[in-house]
Scaffold this active site. Structure first.
Site, PDB file in Angstrom:
ATOM      1  N   HIS A 292     -52.100  31.539 -15.674  1.00 13.25           N
ATOM      2  CA  HIS A 292     -52.832  33.599 -16.238  1.00 13.25           C
ATOM      3  C   HIS A 292     -50.944  34.096 -16.595  1.00 13.25           C
ATOM      4  CE1 HIS A 292     -55.414  36.647 -15.263  1.00 13.25           C
ATOM      5  NE2 HIS A 292     -54.422  36.649 -14.822  1.00 13.25           N
ATOM      6  N   GLU A 293     -50.383  34.089 -15.191  1.00 17.79           N
ATOM      7  CA  GLU A 293     -49.671  34.790 -15.319  1.00 17.79           C
ATOM      8  C   GLU A 293     -48.566  34.590 -16.455  1.00 17.79           C
ATOM      9  OE1 GLU A 293     -49.716  37.653 -13.422  1.00 17.79           O
ATOM     10  OE2 GLU A 293     -51.265  36.547 -12.235  1.00 17.79           O
TER      11      GLU A 293
ATOM     12  N   HIS B 100     -49.768  36.694 -19.819  1.00 19.93           N
ATOM     13  CA  HIS B 100     -49.605  38.234 -19.682  1.00 19.93           C
ATOM     14  C   HIS B 100     -48.047  37.829 -19.816  1.00 19.93           C
ATOM     15  CE1 HIS B 100     -53.466  39.750 -17.436  1.00 19.93           C
ATOM     16  NE2 HIS B 100     -52.965  39.329 -16.288  1.00 19.93           N
TER      17      HIS B 100
END
Length: 203
Positions: A27-28, A31
């Site tokens: 997820h990170e 980003h």
């Protein structure tokens, strides 16, 4: 409480913890990678364009995961001025999109891999955890990706949300809201999980 599984079911604890670490890391990374590709060097300067979990996990957020069953990773630093309005939107959406993609892949593997209790358990947790992360982060409240997506779509609202996030009490208010609204949030998550199962033909 996730931590209690250490004594009651250590294997289940390891599976869930590994699935959480994988999901939060991707997820990170999503980003950071998206911001980097769109021209913002900030995540790379902070060493966040990596799949190394150590770079993404937050000590307090990880502790919350173990104690309360929910938590958070370290937010990826970005500079919206390098990204513009639509770049910021795509960076914000990249994390939840990555979790939905992982959930879909896990669902497809569940459907087509040879049946095995261990495989079913692992992939079911991966699917469920990633649906939870995707839906949870898309809630349009401050500190979550959903608020930044809304902020990019409606800049005036985005400025107000950013001002709220800067307040020292914002984290507590958001946590209280999530606690109070956990029933409706849970219903939405179960609906999305059913949709993913339907998409991959497991329903």
């Amino acid at each position: 409480m996730l931590l209690s599984l250490l004594t009651t079911n250590p294997l289940q604890f390891v599976i869930i913890a590994a699935a959480l670490v994988l999901s939060l890391t991707v997820h990170e990374f999503a980003h950071a990678y998206t911001a980097d590709r769109l021209g913002d060097p900030t995540p790379r300067r902070f060493g966040r364009v990596t799949l190394n979990p150590v770079k993404h996990l937050d000590p307090f957020g990880t502790l919350l995961l173990l104690i309360a069953g929910f938590g958070f990773a370290r937010p990826v630093p970005i500079n919206p001025r390098n990204l513009g309005r639509w770049g910021t939107l795509w960076v914000s959406a990249a994390g939840p999109i990555s979790n939905l993609l992982i959930a879909l892949v896990a669902g497809l593997l569940l459907r087509f891999l040879p049946p095995s209790q261990f495989t079913f358990t692992v992939l079911s947790y991966v699917l469920s955890i990633n649906v939870v992360l995707a839906v949870f982060n898309l809630i349009p409240i401050p500190l979550l990706d959903g608020s930044r997506i809304i902020g990019a779509l409606v800049p005036s609202l985005g400025r107000s949300l950013a001002q709220f996030e800067a307040q020292p009490f914002s984290f507590v208010i958001v946590m209280l809201f999530i606690f109070i609204a956990q029933g409706p949030i849970g219903n939405i998550i179960r609906t999305v999980q059913a949709w993913v199962f339907g998409v991959v033909g497991l329903r």
